[in-house]
Design a protein around this motif. Structure first.
Motif, PDB file in Angstrom:
ATOM      1  N   ASN A 159       0.819  -1.219   0.000  1.00  0.00           N
ATOM      2  CA  ASN A 159       0.000   0.000   0.000  1.00  0.00           C
ATOM      3  C   ASN A 159       0.851   1.267   0.000  1.00  0.00           C
ATOM      4  O   ASN A 159       0.574   2.221   0.714  1.00  0.00           O
ATOM      5  N   GLY A 160       1.901   1.276  -0.792  1.00  0.00           N
ATOM      6  CA  GLY A 160       2.725   2.466  -0.927  1.00  0.00           C
ATOM      7  C   GLY A 160       3.773   2.652   0.149  1.00  0.00           C
ATOM      8  O   GLY A 160       4.510   3.635   0.127  1.00  0.00           O
ATOM      9  N   ARG A 161       3.847   1.745   1.108  1.00  0.00           N
ATOM     10  CA  ARG A 161       4.860   1.853   2.155  1.00  0.00           C
ATOM     11  C   ARG A 161       6.209   1.385   1.612  1.00  0.00           C
ATOM     12  O   ARG A 161       6.274   0.460   0.809  1.00  0.00           O
ATOM     13  N   ASP A 168      12.157   2.738  -1.362  1.00  0.00           N
ATOM     14  CA  ASP A 168      10.895   3.215  -1.915  1.00  0.00           C
ATOM     15  C   ASP A 168      10.788   2.652  -3.325  1.00  0.00           C
ATOM     16  O   ASP A 168      11.464   3.116  -4.237  1.00  0.00           O
ATOM     17  N   ALA A 182       8.287   2.736  -5.418  1.00  0.00           N
ATOM     18  CA  ALA A 182       7.602   3.608  -6.368  1.00  0.00           C
ATOM     19  C   ALA A 182       8.594   4.571  -7.029  1.00  0.00           C
ATOM     20  O   ALA A 182       8.557   4.789  -8.235  1.00  0.00           O
TER      21      ALA A 182
END
Length: 120
Positions: free
Chosen positions: A24-26, A44, A46
Motif C-alpha cells: 500500500n505504498g509503504r 521506496d 515507487a
C-alpha cells in the motif's frame, strides 16, 4: 535439478511478490545477511531509490562490534536503520526478509528496528 542459488532467488522473489501486494505504498525494509555481515535498506519501490541504509560495515558500528555476524551486531544495525529512517521521515514500512527465515539475526534486526520506532 535447481541449484541452491536458484532456489534462494525463487524464495526471495516469492516473499517480495507477496510483500509488494500488501505494501500500500509503504517503503520496504530489505535485509540481507552474509556469513560475515548484515545489511538493511529502506527502499521506496515507487520512486526506485533507497531512503536509508545501515550495515555492520558502517564506520560508527565497526569499531563497537566484536564481529558483524552475530545477534548483537544485527540488533545494532536494526537500531541504526530505524534512526536513519526517522531522519528521512519514514515510520511505516513492510519487512522484506528476502530468502532468509525469520530467525536469529534476521529476527534480532527486526525487533530492534521495531524498538527504534519503525512500524511493521
Amino acid at each position: 535439478m535447481a541449484t541452491q542459488k536458484e532456489l534462494l532467488r525463487r524464495r526471495a522473489s516469492r516473499v517480495r511478490r507477496s510483500i509488494k501486494a500488501v505494501a500500500n505504498g509503504r517503503p520496504r525494509l530489505s535485509v540481507h545477511r552474509s556469513s560475515k555481515n548484515i545489511y538493511a535498506q529502506i527502499i521506496d519501490d515507487a520512486a526506485g531509490r533507497t531512503l536509508a541504509a545501515a550495515s555492520t560495515l558502517d564506520v560508527g558500528l565497526r569499531g563497537d562490534l566484536k564481529t558483524g555476524a552475530d545477534i548483537a551486531a544485527a540488533a545494532a544495525v536494526g537500531k541504526l536503520v530505524a534512526e536513519r529512517a526517522k531522519e528521512a521521515g519514514v515510520t511505516d514500512v513492510v519487512f522484506d526478509r528476502g530468502a532468509f527465515i525469520y530467525h536469529g539475526r534476521i529476527k534480532a534486526l527486526a525487533e530492534s528496528a521495531r524498538e527504534g520506532g519503525l512500524n511493521f
